[in-house]
Design an enzyme around this catalytic site. Structure first.
Site, PDB file in Angstrom:
ATOM      1  N   ASP A 159     -15.663  13.472  -5.190  1.00  0.00           N
ATOM      2  CA  ASP A 159     -17.015  13.422  -4.144  1.00  0.00           C
ATOM      3  C   ASP A 159     -17.930  12.562  -5.098  1.00  0.00           C
ATOM      4  OD1 ASP A 159     -16.679  16.001  -2.540  1.00  0.00           O
ATOM      5  OD2 ASP A 159     -17.766  16.635  -3.517  1.00  0.00           O
ATOM      6  N   ASN A 184     -15.893  18.628  12.461  1.00  0.00           N
ATOM      7  CA  ASN A 184     -15.616  16.786  12.123  1.00  0.00           C
ATOM      8  C   ASN A 184     -14.657  16.288  12.891  1.00  0.00           C
ATOM      9  OD1 ASN A 184     -18.319  16.088  10.641  1.00  0.00           O
ATOM     10  ND2 ASN A 184     -17.171  18.385   9.559  1.00  0.00           N
ATOM     11  N   GLY A 215     -12.716  22.635  12.123  1.00  0.00           N
ATOM     12  CA  GLY A 215     -12.063  21.287  12.801  1.00  0.00           C
ATOM     13  C   GLY A 215     -13.353  20.796  13.509  1.00  0.00           C
ATOM     14  N   ALA A 254     -25.545  16.873  11.997  1.00  0.00           N
ATOM     15  CA  ALA A 254     -25.806  15.186  11.794  1.00  0.00           C
ATOM     16  C   ALA A 254     -24.249  14.661  11.314  1.00  0.00           C
ATOM     17  CB  ALA A 254     -26.294  15.902  10.315  1.00  0.00           C
ATOM     18  N   GLU A 255     -23.122  15.663  10.524  1.00  0.00           N
ATOM     19  CA  GLU A 255     -22.425  15.347   9.681  1.00  0.00           C
ATOM     20  C   GLU A 255     -21.443  14.913  11.227  1.00  0.00           C
ATOM     21  OE1 GLU A 255     -19.386  18.192   7.651  1.00  0.00           O
ATOM     22  OE2 GLU A 255     -21.321  19.081   7.229  1.00  0.00           O
ATOM     23  N   HIS A 313     -18.867  14.974   2.914  1.00  0.00           N
ATOM     24  CA  HIS A 313     -19.226  15.914   2.232  1.00  0.00           C
ATOM     25  C   HIS A 313     -20.941  16.202   2.597  1.00  0.00           C
ATOM     26  CE1 HIS A 313     -19.542  18.023  -1.216  1.00  0.00           C
ATOM     27  NE2 HIS A 313     -21.026  17.421  -2.272  1.00  0.00           N
ATOM     28  N   MET A 346      -9.259  20.970   1.738  1.00  0.00           N
ATOM     29  CA  MET A 346     -10.323  21.496   1.277  1.00  0.00           C
ATOM     30  C   MET A 346      -8.945  21.492  -0.170  1.00  0.00           C
ATOM     31  SD  MET A 346     -13.311  22.407   1.984  1.00  0.00           S
ATOM     32  CE  MET A 346     -14.417  23.476   0.713  1.00  0.00           C
ATOM     33  N   ARG A 347      -8.168  20.853  -0.546  1.00  0.00           N
ATOM     34  CA  ARG A 347      -6.900  20.825  -1.387  1.00  0.00           C
ATOM     35  C   ARG A 347      -7.890  19.290  -1.944  1.00  0.00           C
ATOM     36  NH1 ARG A 347      -5.303  25.297  -2.507  1.00  0.00           N
ATOM     37  NH2 ARG A 347      -3.598  24.394  -3.913  1.00  0.00           N
ATOM     38  N   VAL A 348      -8.171  19.799  -3.666  1.00  0.00           N
ATOM     39  CA  VAL A 348      -8.457  18.275  -4.080  1.00  0.00           C
ATOM     40  C   VAL A 348      -6.615  17.618  -4.656  1.00  0.00           C
ATOM     41  CG1 VAL A 348      -9.151  17.168  -6.559  1.00  0.00           C
ATOM     42  CG2 VAL A 348      -9.380  19.053  -5.609  1.00  0.00           C
TER      43      VAL A 348
HETATM   44  C1  GAR Z   1     -18.084  20.125   7.184  1.00  0.00           C
HETATM   45  O1  GAR Z   1     -19.136  20.425   6.585  1.00  0.00           O
HETATM   46  C2  GAR Z   1     -17.235  19.231   5.375  1.00  0.00           C
HETATM   47  O2  GAR Z   1     -18.912  18.585   5.354  1.00  0.00           O
HETATM   48  C3  GAR Z   1     -17.163  20.294   4.174  1.00  0.00           C
HETATM   49  O3  GAR Z   1     -16.610  21.271   4.749  1.00  0.00           O
HETATM   50  C4  GAR Z   1     -17.249  21.390   6.127  1.00  0.00           C
HETATM   51  C5  GAR Z   1     -15.861  21.740   7.793  1.00  0.00           C
HETATM   52  O4  GAR Z   1     -16.597  20.996   8.778  1.00  0.00           O
HETATM   53  N1  GAR Z   1     -16.586  19.331   3.044  1.00  0.00           N
HETATM   54  C6  GAR Z   1     -16.618  19.755   2.438  1.00  0.00           C
HETATM   55  O5  GAR Z   1     -17.005  20.762   1.958  1.00  0.00           O
HETATM   56  C7  GAR Z   1     -15.624  19.130   1.222  1.00  0.00           C
HETATM   57  N2  GAR Z   1     -15.550  19.005  -0.304  1.00  0.00           N
HETATM   58  P1  GAR Z   1     -15.570  21.435  10.279  1.00  0.00           P
HETATM   59  O6  GAR Z   1     -13.807  21.622  10.168  1.00  0.00           O
HETATM   60  O7  GAR Z   1     -16.557  21.911  11.238  1.00  0.00           O
HETATM   61  O8  GAR Z   1     -15.467  20.231   9.874  1.00  0.00           O
END
Ligand code: GAR
Length: 195
Positions: A148, A17, A15, A176-177, A112, A93-95
């Protein structure tokens, strides 16, 4: 006074982000307010972080439901109860099904770890390194039923440096995210009408 869009964050893990969005939304002038965090993994570290920040945090485990539609009905119940107007997927991580996603068209975002449309799906850092790419990055996009593939809201680029490993590259992309997602959410929250 302009109101702020009521936002939920869906997570599955650590978590970072989510934490960046919560931090940005502490500013009363930020156009989104985080009302709810849901994790499909009850042990996700992000749930603790959200609760410590005073955000309502729920575990809705997909394993507790017979099928995806029942899992999504439980998500919808929680989202509706909190009068959510905007959803941010942040390492969720669920579609989600086409049915769920179409209900939220224009109001559901994802982050992503690649420069979409390149490297959809999993293991993006590993594939970027294997291909010898010189640039990598991240994308915030609207979620559509194709994985995506939705309209892009914002992107950030990072260099791939000689000697990078999956760990060093993913750490650079994650920084960066964590900067990009709050900017992208602000842009969308400002643009959409209240529900
Ligand atoms: C992040 O890198 C995000 O972009 C990726 O999971 C990570 C979560 O990190 N998401 C995917 O790959 C979605 N397909 P976080 O839990 O520290 O935010």
């Amino acid at each position: 006074m302009t109101t702020r869009r009521r936002t939920a964050i869906l997570i599955s893990g650590r978590g970072t982000n989510m934490a960046a969005l919560i931090e940005a939304a502490r500013d009363p002038s930020y156009p989104a307010e985080i009302f709810l965090v849901i994790s499909n993994i009850p042990t996700a570290k992000g749930l603790e972080t959200a609760a410590a920040a005073g955000i309502k945090s729920l575990a809705v485990s997909h394993k507790d439901y017979l099928d995806k539609s029942m899992f999504e009905a439980a998500l919808s119940y929680a989202l509706n109860e909190a009068k959510i107007e905007l959803i941010c997927l942040a390492g969720f991580m669920r579609v989600l099904s086409a049915n769920f996603v179409s209900h939220w068209t224009g109001r559901i975002l994802n982050i992503h770890p690649s420069l979409l449309p390149a490297y959809r799906g999993l293991d993006t850092h590993k594939r970027v390194l294997a291909d010898g790419m010189k640039e990598h990055g991240c994308t915030v996009h609207f979620v559509v039923s194709e994985l995506d593939a939705g309209p892009i809201v914002a992107q950030a680029t990072v260099p791939v440096i000689d000697g990078d490993t999956e760990e060093s590259l993913s750490a650079r992309v994650l920084i960066a995210e964590n900067r990009l997602y709050p900017e992208a959410l602000a842009k969308v929250a400002k643009a959409i009408a209240p529900l």
